[in-house]
Design a protein around this motif. Structure first.
Motif, PDB file in Angstrom:
ATOM      1  N   ILE A 277      -3.144  -9.190   0.620  1.00 48.82           N
ATOM      2  CA  ILE A 277      -2.569  -7.880   0.269  1.00 48.82           C
ATOM      3  C   ILE A 277      -2.932  -6.839   1.315  1.00 48.82           C
ATOM      4  O   ILE A 277      -2.078  -6.075   1.781  1.00 48.82           O
ATOM      5  CB  ILE A 277      -3.040  -7.456  -1.132  1.00 48.82           C
ATOM      6  N   THR A 278      -4.201  -6.791   1.701  1.00 45.61           N
ATOM      7  CA  THR A 278      -4.600  -5.777   2.678  1.00 45.61           C
ATOM      8  C   THR A 278      -4.021  -6.064   4.059  1.00 45.61           C
ATOM      9  O   THR A 278      -3.846  -5.145   4.862  1.00 45.61           O
ATOM     10  CB  THR A 278      -6.135  -5.645   2.747  1.00 45.61           C
ATOM     11  N   THR A 279      -3.710  -7.323   4.341  1.00 45.56           N
ATOM     12  CA  THR A 279      -3.020  -7.642   5.593  1.00 45.56           C
ATOM     13  C   THR A 279      -1.627  -7.028   5.595  1.00 45.56           C
ATOM     14  O   THR A 279      -1.166  -6.502   6.622  1.00 45.56           O
ATOM     15  CB  THR A 279      -2.941  -9.164   5.787  1.00 45.56           C
ATOM     16  N   LEU A 280      -0.936  -7.069   4.474  1.00 44.88           N
ATOM     17  CA  LEU A 280       0.385  -6.436   4.382  1.00 44.88           C
ATOM     18  C   LEU A 280       0.282  -4.926   4.593  1.00 44.88           C
ATOM     19  O   LEU A 280       1.141  -4.315   5.238  1.00 44.88           O
ATOM     20  CB  LEU A 280       1.022  -6.750   3.024  1.00 44.88           C
ATOM     21  N   PHE A 281      -0.764  -4.306   4.033  1.00 42.63           N
ATOM     22  CA  PHE A 281      -0.988  -2.881   4.285  1.00 42.63           C
ATOM     23  C   PHE A 281      -1.149  -2.621   5.781  1.00 42.63           C
ATOM     24  O   PHE A 281      -0.581  -1.676   6.338  1.00 42.63           O
ATOM     25  CB  PHE A 281      -2.255  -2.403   3.556  1.00 42.63           C
ATOM     26  N   LEU A 282      -1.933  -3.459   6.429  1.00 42.47           N
ATOM     27  CA  LEU A 282      -2.197  -3.276   7.855  1.00 42.47           C
ATOM     28  C   LEU A 282      -0.907  -3.397   8.657  1.00 42.47           C
ATOM     29  O   LEU A 282      -0.656  -2.619   9.583  1.00 42.47           O
ATOM     30  CB  LEU A 282      -3.222  -4.310   8.319  1.00 42.47           C
ATOM     31  N   GLU A 283      -0.074  -4.369   8.313  1.00 45.62           N
ATOM     32  CA  GLU A 283       1.174  -4.558   9.046  1.00 45.62           C
ATOM     33  C   GLU A 283       2.139  -3.401   8.807  1.00 45.62           C
ATOM     34  O   GLU A 283       2.875  -2.994   9.717  1.00 45.62           O
ATOM     35  CB  GLU A 283       1.803  -5.892   8.642  1.00 45.62           C
TER      36      GLU A 283
END
Length: 396
Positions: A331-337
């Protein structure tokens, strides 16, 4: 377990939701939403706001000061707390040591400690990991030597969460070196303002302070601060870790994060009139994560059903721990992207003139990305959890 459309549960949800919308401290919600760390006074205020209603120790039975909620009501409460964006309840007191105290402690210990834990006025930290005893916790060397009616504590605990806000710490200590390493471990509680205790900050990669190193030099605590029998601390720790690993799921918070990502991606242009949400690769991964969250929730409900029917989280807690921490990182990877795409478009000449996107999410999103990298390490590394599943669940 079926939450469904039970009128009593729907009414309960409405009551909890109304509380967070109308009565919970707004300043705490605003600061949490900004990604800023709470001060000790703010942590106490947030938890005492729940404690004054008897809701902080939401899973405790009434006889120990809990609300006496059903498993379903506890689950709904956790969902609504996370949906509102309230800070996660510090688990070291109400989730970890509190149940150990009311399950294995004496009547005097229950009277001494449970009230302050349950109302949020007293903070606790967990003293498990050591510089040379992390995943192999049974190798701990932190010593407790009995001297009359006291123990003398010496050693170092590290990666200690929330110690900067805590009044007490519960510790796994070695009281004997004669038995195998899982034996000879004793569970002892100690005030953090005792002479000889030093708390040193550990600043994490995202610039926050929520971990500490705690050094103990000839610290004296009463033998009365020992929970249960000497040498049985390993058994108590395994009971505690089952509750800890189950607590990582945080379904409501993850659903809120995914809703935020979907809203953000609907605003960020990727070229022409296309938005990030219309990018097949990004939207496909978002849908995959949403499906994984549904699977996690079903698994949590199965475990909670077993608990409701008289069981314990058991080894299945390891499955939840892996699923929940891997999902938090996805989930936090999607935020980063999304933040990266926002930055790309900000400096591109072809930014749509109607784009009014706000990058306020970027800083806390990046901080959360770095913070969740640690989730697969703490509480027992995911590699260790896979070994537990292989041996104890699959029988390999």
């Amino acid at each position: 377990m079926k939450l469904g459309h039970d009128p009593k549960l729907l009414s309960f949800r409405d009551k909890i939701r109304a509380y967070f919308e109308n009565d919970y401290p707004k300043v705490i919600l605003a600061k949490t939403a900004s990604g800023a760390s709470l001060t000790t006074a703010e942590v106490r205020r947030a938890e005492m706001a729940l404690g004054e209603r008897g809701w902080l120790a939401s899973a405790w039975p009434e006889q120990y000061g809990g609300p006496g909620w059903s498993i379903e009501e506890q689950y709904i409460f956790d969902e609504e707390l996370e949906r509102a964006g309230a800070p996660t309840v510090t688990p070291m007191g109400v989730v970890y040591v509190g149940p150990v105290i009311f399950t294995f402690g004496t009547d005097e210990q229950k009277a001494q400690w449970l009230g302050g834990i349950g109302d949020g006025s007293v903070g606790w930290a967990q003293g498990y990991s050591e510089p040379e005893a992390g995943s192999d916790l049974a190798s701990l060397q932190f010593s407790a030597v009995q001297d009359g009616d006291e123990y003398i504590l010496n050693g170092t605990k590290i990666w200690t969460s929330a110690a900067q806000h805590a009044d007490w710490i519960f510790l796994l200590t070695r009281t004997s070196r004669e038995a195998k390493k899982q034996m000879g471990i004793t569970f002892i509680c100690c005030r953090l303002d005792q002479p000889g205790v030093t708390v040193k900050p550990i600043i994490t990669i995202e610039g926050k302070y929520y971990l500490s190193q705690c050094d103990f030099v000839d610290v004296r605590v009463p033998v009365a601060n020992r929970i249960g029998e000497e040498g049985k601390g390993w058994s108590y720790s395994q009971y505690l870790l089952g509750n800890e690993r189950t607590s990582y799921a945080r379904i409501g918070g993850k659903r809120k994060q995914l809703a935020d990502i979907r809203a953000i991606a609907s605003q960020i242009p990727t070229g022409g009139n296309q938005r990030l949400i219309d990018d097949s690769f990004f939207s496909g991964r978002l849908c995959e994560v949403e499906t994984r969250l549904d699977a996690l929730e079903i698994t949590v409900l199965r475990v909670l059903t077993a608990v409701r029917d008289g069981g314990t989280p058991g080894d299945e807690a390891s499955i939840l721990k892996i699923m929940a921490t891997d999902l938090a990182q996805a989930i936090t990877t999607l935020f980063l992207e999304a933040a990266a795409e926002h930055g790309n478009r900000k400096f591109a000449d072809s930014v749509s003139p109607d784009w009014t996107g706000d990058a306020a999410f970027a800083a806390p999103g990046v901080a959360n990305y770095f913070g969740t990298r640690a989730q697969s390490i703490y509480g027992g590394t995911n590699e260790i959890q896979r070994n537990i599943i292989a041996k104890r669940v699959l029988g390999l």
